[in-house]
Write an enzyme that holds these catalytic residues in place. Sequence first.
Site, PDB file in Angstrom:
ATOM      1  N   LYS A   1       1.411  -1.078   0.086  1.00 51.69           N
ATOM      2  CA  LYS A   1       0.153   0.531  -0.217  1.00 51.69           C
ATOM      3  C   LYS A   1       0.786   1.467  -0.118  1.00 51.69           C
ATOM      4  CE  LYS A   1      -4.061  -1.406   1.735  1.00 51.69           C
ATOM      5  NZ  LYS A   1      -5.172  -1.588   2.765  1.00 51.69           N
TER       6      LYS A   1
ATOM      7  N   LYS B   1      -6.058  -8.517  -7.238  1.00 48.74           N
ATOM      8  CA  LYS B   1      -6.562  -8.578  -6.373  1.00 48.74           C
ATOM      9  C   LYS B   1      -7.336  -7.365  -7.314  1.00 48.74           C
ATOM     10  CE  LYS B   1      -8.127  -8.496  -1.774  1.00 48.74           C
ATOM     11  NZ  LYS B   1      -8.344  -7.794  -0.793  1.00 48.74           N
TER      12      LYS B   1
ATOM     13  N   LYS C   1     -11.618  -1.524  -5.620  1.00 42.06           N
ATOM     14  CA  LYS C   1     -11.416  -0.100  -4.830  1.00 42.06           C
ATOM     15  C   LYS C   1     -11.219   1.105  -5.181  1.00 42.06           C
ATOM     16  CE  LYS C   1     -14.282  -1.485  -0.801  1.00 42.06           C
ATOM     17  NZ  LYS C   1     -14.285  -0.931   0.821  1.00 42.06           N
TER      18      LYS C   1
END
Length: 337
Positions: free
Chosen positions: A115, A201, A204
């Site tokens: 991230k 994956k 969003k």
Amino acid sequence: MQAPANRVFSGVQPTGNLHLGNYLGAIRHFVGLQETHECLYCVVDMHAITVWQDPKELADNTREVTAAYIAAGIDPEKHVIFNQSKVSAHAELAWVLNCVARIGWLNRMTQFKEKAGKHRENASVGLYDYPVLMAADILTYRATHVPVGDDQKQHLELARDIAQKFNNDFLGEDEAFFPLPEPLIMGPATRVMSLRDGTKKMSKSDPSDMSRITLTDTSDEIAKKIKKAKTDPEPLPETLEALKERPEADNLVGIYAALANMDKAAVLAEFGGQGFGAFKPALADLATEKLGPLTGEMAKLRADPGFLDQVLAKGGEKASAIADPILQEVRRIVGFI
């Protein structure tokens, strides 16, 4: 204080664009657990702000997740639906657990590296530390089971390590205040991948809306996204072994299997040897059939934000009634007076 026998805790971040992966990997399974466990389902708004959120959007997204829980079939009268920030015990226990967890443990967390990326030094402390808050979320209720996707298993293992060290540090090896929570990983599509890249994956945050099916998509939008989903030129394989080598095909077969409540082998028995020109329309029809009622119910619920806020308020009260005595005992154990 007697430990619970079968208490489930799980949560979903309110960061917008709830998608098929959230539903198949988490929310759908929450419903069945109501029959066998005492369940607390949280909208983890404190986790959401580890990266900046527009305050109005955060509030709207919190209601969206709440609506998804209820629309999927979770009963807020029998179980607990609440947002994390309603229960201050999460934050207080997280501090205590920060003083139990080790920096080396957090340095091994792969999701922070993913991230934060190349901008690690600019990431918030919250983003680095949120696995400890996740441990506090679970241990605040002395939860025994946590439904998790494959990508969260490492964080649950950290929660177990923290619980074990707390028990050993303060109570010795023969006593345990916190149970070591067990993972619940269920179904053939626990990790739904992007429709544009079968190795990543479904997310969003992906800039392409075509990479995901959201829980607010219309039937036409679902059909369009599945039709344009990335595939290879070969027909669907007839064996699971061959499917493993083809990530995009594997993802679409897994989605079909999860929506139809069957395993991948059964899907290949039906569609193996056929081209995607036959399989994709069948998948689009199935997705529309299964998601349509959910989408419609979510829309009705989101049109009444006052009701959703009331559900969260009542859920926060019920969650606090469980958490506060546990936190009080933690204070006693560590020596706070």
